[in-house]
Design a protein around this motif. Sequence first.
Motif, PDB file in Angstrom:
ATOM      1  N   TRP A 162      20.219   1.899 -31.528  1.00 56.82           N
ATOM      2  CA  TRP A 162      19.924   1.033 -30.370  1.00 56.82           C
ATOM      3  C   TRP A 162      18.486   1.266 -29.916  1.00 56.82           C
ATOM      4  O   TRP A 162      17.735   0.313 -29.684  1.00 56.82           O
ATOM      5  CB  TRP A 162      20.901   1.328 -29.234  1.00 56.82           C
ATOM      6  N   CYS A 163      18.111   2.536 -29.770  1.00 57.86           N
ATOM      7  CA  CYS A 163      16.770   2.864 -29.277  1.00 57.86           C
ATOM      8  C   CYS A 163      15.694   2.424 -30.262  1.00 57.86           C
ATOM      9  O   CYS A 163      14.709   1.763 -29.872  1.00 57.86           O
ATOM     10  CB  CYS A 163      16.666   4.366 -29.027  1.00 57.86           C
ATOM     11  N   GLN A 164      15.879   2.757 -31.525  1.00 54.79           N
ATOM     12  CA  GLN A 164      14.820   2.469 -32.489  1.00 54.79           C
ATOM     13  C   GLN A 164      14.639   0.970 -32.703  1.00 54.79           C
ATOM     14  O   GLN A 164      13.524   0.504 -32.958  1.00 54.79           O
ATOM     15  CB  GLN A 164      15.081   3.226 -33.794  1.00 54.79           C
ATOM     16  N   GLN A 165      15.700   0.212 -32.563  1.00 52.07           N
ATOM     17  CA  GLN A 165      15.575  -1.250 -32.683  1.00 52.07           C
ATOM     18  C   GLN A 165      14.796  -1.845 -31.515  1.00 52.07           C
ATOM     19  O   GLN A 165      14.258  -2.957 -31.622  1.00 52.07           O
ATOM     20  CB  GLN A 165      16.965  -1.891 -32.748  1.00 52.07           C
ATOM     21  N   ARG A 166      14.708  -1.122 -30.413  1.00 52.41           N
ATOM     22  CA  ARG A 166      14.046  -1.647 -29.209  1.00 52.41           C
ATOM     23  C   ARG A 166      12.761  -0.901 -28.873  1.00 52.41           C
ATOM     24  O   ARG A 166      12.210  -1.064 -27.790  1.00 52.41           O
ATOM     25  CB  ARG A 166      15.023  -1.578 -28.024  1.00 52.41           C
ATOM     26  N   GLY A 167      12.293  -0.082 -29.787  1.00 55.06           N
ATOM     27  CA  GLY A 167      11.047   0.634 -29.555  1.00 55.06           C
ATOM     28  C   GLY A 167      11.150   1.779 -28.576  1.00 55.06           C
ATOM     29  O   GLY A 167      10.136   2.207 -28.009  1.00 55.06           O
ATOM     30  N   VAL A 168      12.360   2.288 -28.355  1.00 52.18           N
ATOM     31  CA  VAL A 168      12.560   3.447 -27.485  1.00 52.18           C
ATOM     32  C   VAL A 168      12.515   4.699 -28.358  1.00 52.18           C
ATOM     33  O   VAL A 168      13.318   4.849 -29.284  1.00 52.18           O
ATOM     34  CB  VAL A 168      13.920   3.373 -26.753  1.00 52.18           C
ATOM     35  N   LEU A 169      11.573   5.589 -28.098  1.00 50.29           N
ATOM     36  CA  LEU A 169      11.463   6.808 -28.895  1.00 50.29           C
ATOM     37  C   LEU A 169      12.684   7.698 -28.670  1.00 50.29           C
ATOM     38  O   LEU A 169      13.051   7.968 -27.522  1.00 50.29           O
ATOM     39  CB  LEU A 169      10.192   7.569 -28.514  1.00 50.29           C
ATOM     40  N   VAL A 170      13.281   8.165 -29.753  1.00 48.01           N
ATOM     41  CA  VAL A 170      14.367   9.141 -29.663  1.00 48.01           C
ATOM     42  C   VAL A 170      13.773  10.534 -29.816  1.00 48.01           C
ATOM     43  O   VAL A 170      13.075  10.827 -30.788  1.00 48.01           O
ATOM     44  CB  VAL A 170      15.446   8.898 -30.740  1.00 48.01           C
ATOM     45  N   GLU A 171      14.026  11.381 -28.824  1.00 52.79           N
ATOM     46  CA  GLU A 171      13.631  12.784 -28.895  1.00 52.79           C
ATOM     47  C   GLU A 171      14.893  13.607 -29.107  1.00 52.79           C
ATOM     48  O   GLU A 171      15.907  13.380 -28.436  1.00 52.79           O
ATOM     49  CB  GLU A 171      12.956  13.225 -27.598  1.00 52.79           C
ATOM     50  N   GLY A 172      14.820  14.570 -30.001  1.00 53.22           N
ATOM     51  CA  GLY A 172      15.992  15.377 -30.311  1.00 53.22           C
ATOM     52  C   GLY A 172      15.887  16.789 -29.767  1.00 53.22           C
ATOM     53  O   GLY A 172      15.055  17.584 -30.222  1.00 53.22           O
ATOM     54  N   TYR A 173      16.725  17.117 -28.754  1.00 58.96           N
ATOM     55  CA  TYR A 173      16.753  18.511 -28.325  1.00 58.96           C
ATOM     56  C   TYR A 173      17.830  19.258 -29.105  1.00 58.96           C
ATOM     57  O   TYR A 173      18.702  18.659 -29.726  1.00 58.96           O
ATOM     58  CB  TYR A 173      16.924  18.644 -26.814  1.00 58.96           C
ATOM     59  N   SER A 174      17.721  20.572 -29.113  1.00 60.33           N
ATOM     60  CA  SER A 174      18.581  21.438 -29.936  1.00 60.33           C
ATOM     61  C   SER A 174      18.531  21.038 -31.414  1.00 60.33           C
ATOM     62  O   SER A 174      19.580  20.915 -32.059  1.00 60.33           O
ATOM     63  CB  SER A 174      20.030  21.424 -29.435  1.00 60.33           C
ATOM     64  N   PRO A 175      17.327  20.825 -31.995  1.00 56.36           N
ATOM     65  CA  PRO A 175      17.260  20.398 -33.399  1.00 56.36           C
ATOM     66  C   PRO A 175      17.785  21.442 -34.374  1.00 56.36           C
ATOM     67  O   PRO A 175      18.072  21.129 -35.529  1.00 56.36           O
ATOM     68  CB  PRO A 175      15.758  20.143 -33.622  1.00 56.36           C
ATOM     69  N   LEU A 176      17.935  22.686 -33.904  1.00 52.63           N
ATOM     70  CA  LEU A 176      18.507  23.743 -34.746  1.00 52.63           C
ATOM     71  C   LEU A 176      19.953  24.031 -34.350  1.00 52.63           C
ATOM     72  O   LEU A 176      20.510  25.054 -34.744  1.00 52.63           O
ATOM     73  CB  LEU A 176      17.670  25.022 -34.635  1.00 52.63           C
ATOM     74  N   ALA A 177      20.543  23.114 -33.605  1.00 50.18           N
ATOM     75  CA  ALA A 177      21.935  23.277 -33.136  1.00 50.18           C
ATOM     76  C   ALA A 177      22.097  24.627 -32.457  1.00 50.18           C
ATOM     77  O   ALA A 177      23.077  25.337 -32.684  1.00 50.18           O
ATOM     78  CB  ALA A 177      22.928  23.119 -34.281  1.00 50.18           C
ATOM     79  N   THR A 178      21.121  24.973 -31.603  1.00 46.86           N
ATOM     80  CA  THR A 178      21.068  26.268 -30.921  1.00 46.86           C
ATOM     81  C   THR A 178      21.341  27.424 -31.881  1.00 46.86           C
ATOM     82  O   THR A 178      22.070  28.356 -31.582  1.00 46.86           O
ATOM     83  CB  THR A 178      22.031  26.318 -29.703  1.00 46.86           C
TER      84      THR A 178
END
Length: 270
Positions: A186-202
Motif C-alpha cells: 500500500w505504502c510503496q504504491q503511493r510513494g510512502v517510504l516504509v521504514e523497518g524497525y527491529s530489522p534484526l528481529a531484536t
Amino acid sequence: MSALTDTFTIAGDVAIPKIGFGTWQIPDGPEAYDSVRTALDAGYRHIDTALAYGNEESVGRAVRDSGVDRDTVFITTKLPAEIKDADGARRAFEKSQRSLDLGVVDLYLIHAPWPWNAIGTDHRESNIEVWKVFEELYGDGRARSIGVSNFSVEDLEHLTAATDVVPHANQIRWFVGSTQDDVTAWCQQRGVLVEGYSPLATGQLLEGGALDDIAKRVGRTPAQVAIRYLLEKDVLPLPKSVTPERIRENADVDFTLDADAIAELDAIRD
C-alpha cells in the motif's frame, strides 16, 4: 554505492539517508550519547529517536558535539502514542524540539495509531485531529516531513481520506520472515517510504538461524544480510545497538544479494 550516504526521497524533495540508527531502549545519559556519537563517527547520518524513548536530550547533544554539520544529519522523532489531541500534539512537538535543540525536525511521526496500553483500539478520528497539527508543522517548516508509525492499511486509508497530506513515511516492524506485505505494498504504491524497525528481529535472527548459509555464501554476517534484505526491498532499516563493533558492522552493507538469496529470504516466515 554506500548505504550510509545513499538516500531515499520523501516529501517531494527531502533526502533521507537509507540507513538510520535506532535509539529505542537506549537510556538517556552516557549510553545514548556515546552510541549516537559512535554511530556518527561510523558515518551514520540518520538518527531515529522519540519523546517516549526519553533520550532526545542526549541524542541532540551527541549530534551537536559530534562536529558533523547539522544540515547533513537527518533527525526523526515521534509523538507519544497516547497523545491523541491537537493541543497535546503541539505541546509534545515543542518539548521534543527543545530537548533535541537541533532546530527543524527532519521527520515527525505519530508513534502508533493507538496508545500502547490499548493496542488495537479505535482512535482514527483522534489521529485525524493530530494529523492536522502535523500538517501545520509541515506547512510552516518546523518539520521537513511528517509520517506515521505502526499504521495498518485501514488506519492509513482512514487518515488519508480525511486529510490533505499523505504521510511521507510509515515506520513499521519489518524483518526477514515478518515483512507486513499488505502495508508495504500500500505504502510503496503511493510513494510512502516504509521504514523497518527491529530489522534484526531484536537479535532473534542472529542466533544460529536461517541466515547463516546465505551469510557464509556472501562473506558477510547474518546481521548484515538481514539489514541488506530491507534495502533490497526499498525499506529503510533502523538497526539499533550500543556495541561499537555492532554499530559499525550494521552499516557495512555495501553489497548485493542475488535473486536466489532473496528468494530464500522471502520464503522464511515467522
